[in-house]
Design an enzyme around this catalytic site. Structure first.
Site, PDB file in Angstrom:
ATOM      1  N   LYS A  95     -30.054  13.026 -22.669  1.00 51.65           N
ATOM      2  CA  LYS A  95     -30.121  13.596 -24.021  1.00 51.65           C
ATOM      3  C   LYS A  95     -31.342  14.487 -24.226  1.00 51.65           C
ATOM      4  CE  LYS A  95     -27.094  10.768 -26.767  1.00 51.65           C
ATOM      5  NZ  LYS A  95     -26.716   9.614 -25.923  1.00 51.65           N
ATOM      6  N   GLU A 117     -29.317  13.058 -36.320  1.00 51.74           N
ATOM      7  CA  GLU A 117     -28.550  11.845 -36.578  1.00 51.74           C
ATOM      8  C   GLU A 117     -28.677  10.960 -35.347  1.00 51.74           C
ATOM      9  OE1 GLU A 117     -27.349  14.459 -35.117  1.00 51.74           O
ATOM     10  OE2 GLU A 117     -26.261  13.544 -33.428  1.00 51.74           O
ATOM     11  N   SER A 384     -25.617   9.020 -16.374  1.00 52.73           N
ATOM     12  CA  SER A 384     -26.234   9.716 -17.510  1.00 52.73           C
ATOM     13  C   SER A 384     -27.482   9.040 -18.047  1.00 52.73           C
ATOM     14  CB  SER A 384     -25.211   9.891 -18.637  1.00 52.73           C
ATOM     15  OG  SER A 384     -24.632   8.647 -18.982  1.00 52.73           O
TER      16      SER A 384
HETATM   17  C1  LIG Z   1     -25.432   9.187 -25.735  1.00 58.81           C
HETATM   18  C2  LIG Z   1     -25.128   8.860 -24.327  1.00 58.81           C
HETATM   19  C3  LIG Z   1     -23.882   9.171 -23.741  1.00 58.81           C
HETATM   20  C4  LIG Z   1     -22.746   9.781 -24.511  1.00 58.81           C
HETATM   21  O1  LIG Z   1     -22.965  11.048 -24.983  1.00 58.81           O
HETATM   22  P1  LIG Z   1     -22.330  12.357 -24.320  1.00 58.81           P
HETATM   23  O2  LIG Z   1     -22.673  13.415 -25.281  1.00 58.81           O
HETATM   24  O3  LIG Z   1     -20.860  12.135 -24.183  1.00 58.81           O
HETATM   25  O4  LIG Z   1     -22.978  12.537 -23.000  1.00 58.81           O
HETATM   26  C5  LIG Z   1     -23.690   8.891 -22.406  1.00 58.81           C
HETATM   27  N1  LIG Z   1     -24.658   8.299 -21.668  1.00 58.81           N
HETATM   28  C6  LIG Z   1     -25.852   7.965 -22.186  1.00 58.81           C
HETATM   29  C7  LIG Z   1     -26.854   7.309 -21.315  1.00 58.81           C
HETATM   30  C8  LIG Z   1     -26.133   8.227 -23.531  1.00 58.81           C
HETATM   31  O5  LIG Z   1     -27.325   7.891 -24.040  1.00 58.81           O
END
Ligand SMILES: *Cc1c(COP(=O)(O)O)cnc(C)c1O
Length: 406
Positions: A95, A117, A384
């Site tokens: 993020k 948000e 992610s």
């Molecule tokens: C917020 C988040 C997501 C989901 O958000 P996307 O916009 O779909 O990437 C996925 N993985 C992590 C670790 C997050 O913090």
């Protein structure tokens, strides 16, 4: 004759084919159009690009490794598996890539206040972090229920100097927090930039967030070519709003041999109705500025969603994913809470990595489907985020539902 390019560039009003757009009140049109103009100018400005690169390298810690998951590869007995380690970014997830970009854009526009948000708090923490870095005032809107569930992230944001405002409307969760942030933005637009957290919402947000997150796919493409000398057979990423997935997918769009799989939250299963699998069980509708796939009832009311992973728990999906699905350029699937939690433990034990509950949805999908590919194939999974934020949640889930335990 060369095949036609896959074209997902939105038109001037942000339409990705039949999706996207700018479904906002009149008062928001001018701010969105200003933002789009500034974004286009910034994108062409070498000094802006240099600044983004500088902070991604020196502060976020990019490039993140593309790690060959040796033991997972051996255990699954199929394709060679690589993990894109976004969990190693500062603040523990992808993020921050977007927040660095948007805060630098805000600075370029002379705005000294940013708002955001947040649902689980991860985007709030990333925004508060960048606001501290660039000396900006920061206000984060968060549903009151979410604030109670995510008290630790509220503490993190406040420690970073952000003001966290409880939102008490409706379900008191993410959807209401977005509406409240929009209201603030309309009122304070001269001084304030709204940092939206995913590839979602009214134009230009989906294309802007994709641009800032595409660093993931650009690095991964370069890394796999260097490490293996060829492109992967498939990319796998979890899909909440869709920013980590589109960030990975976008630089590979023209590489037709590379399959793309987005994994949504299957919650307790599609038939239970308790999930966030918009493509499996939703319909096209308009929500919070954009036309896309939305979980809604027969009267168009937004349905309640469920996922063990807060970051995937949202009723709508980013519009570019809807187009990629129509074009059959990407496929979308889902895994259940149980499969995700199992993958959390398996990844931990096979690779020594605690993955975020969102990210292990992608890992779980691969574990179920690895046998589609042979030993020569390369599969790239976007990890992610890291799972330290989720250990309490996983522990409570296991105590209640059984299965592997810590
Ligand atoms: C917020 C988040 C997501 C989901 O958000 P996307 O916009 O779909 O990437 C996925 N993985 C992590 C670790 C997050 O913090």
């Amino acid at each position: 004759m060369p095949r036609k390019r896959i074209d997902t560039e939105p038109d001037a009003h942000g339409h990705f084919g039949p999706y996207g757009g700018m479904f906002v009140p009149e008062t928001l049109m001018a701010p969105l159009q200003d933002l789009e103009r500034e974004f286009r100018a910034a994108r062409r400005d070498p000094s802006f690009r240099r600044d983004v690169e500088y902070y991604l390298r020196e502060y976020v810690g990019r490039p993140t490794p593309l790690y060959f998951a040796e033991r997972m590869t051996r255990e699954l007995g199929g394709p060679r598996i690589y993990l894109k380690r976004e969990d190693l970014c500062h603040t523990g997830a992808h993020k921050i890539n977007n927040c660095i970009g948007q805060c630098l854009l805000a600075r370029r526009m002379g705005k000294k206040r940013v708002i955001a948000e947040t649902g689980a708090g991860q985007h709030g923490v990333a925004t508060a972090t960048c606001a501290a870095l660039f000396g900006m005032q920061c206000v984060v809107y968060m549903g009151k229920v979410d604030m109670e569930r995510q008290a630790l992230n509220v503490f993190r944001m406040r420690s970073l100097g952000a003001e966290v405002v409880p939102v008490t409307a409706g379900q008191q969760t993410l959807k209401e927090a977005i509406s409240e942030a929009m209201r603030d933005w309309v009122t304070n637009v001269r001084t304030t930039h709204y940092v939206l957290g995913t590839a979602y919402g009214a134009h230009p947000y989906p294309v802007m967030v994709r641009t800032f997150q595409s660093v993931i796919g650009r690095e991964a493409r370069r890394q796999i070519l260097k490490q293996e000398g060829r492109l992967p057979s498939a990319l796998v990423a979890c899909v909440g709003g869709g920013s980590n997935a589109i960030g990975l997918f976008y630089p590979f769009l023209q590489d037709r041999g590379v399959e793309m799989i987005g994994v949504e939250a299957g919650g307790l299963g599609i038939r239970s109705g308790k999930h966030a699998a918009r493509f499996a069980d939703g319909r096209v509708g308009v929500l919070q500025g954009t036309r896309t796939w939305v979980l809604q009832d027969s009267e168009g009311q937004i349905r309640l969603t469920h996922s063990v992973s807060a970051g995937l728990d949202y009723a709508a999906v980013g519009p570019e994913h809807a187009l990629l699905r129509d074009l059959k350029r990407a496929d979308y699937s889902h895994v259940t809470d149980r499969e995700a939690v199992d993958a959390f433990y398996t990844l931990a034990r096979w690779e020594g990595i605690l993955g975020a509950l969102e990210s292990v949805h992608a890992v779980a999908w691969l574990m179920k489907n690895a046998r589609r590919w042979g030993k020569k194939d390369l599969i790239l999974v976007n990890l992610s985020g890291r799972g330290d934020k989720d250990v309490q949640q996983v522990s409570a889930w296991s105590a209640k539902h059984g299965g592997p335990k810590a």
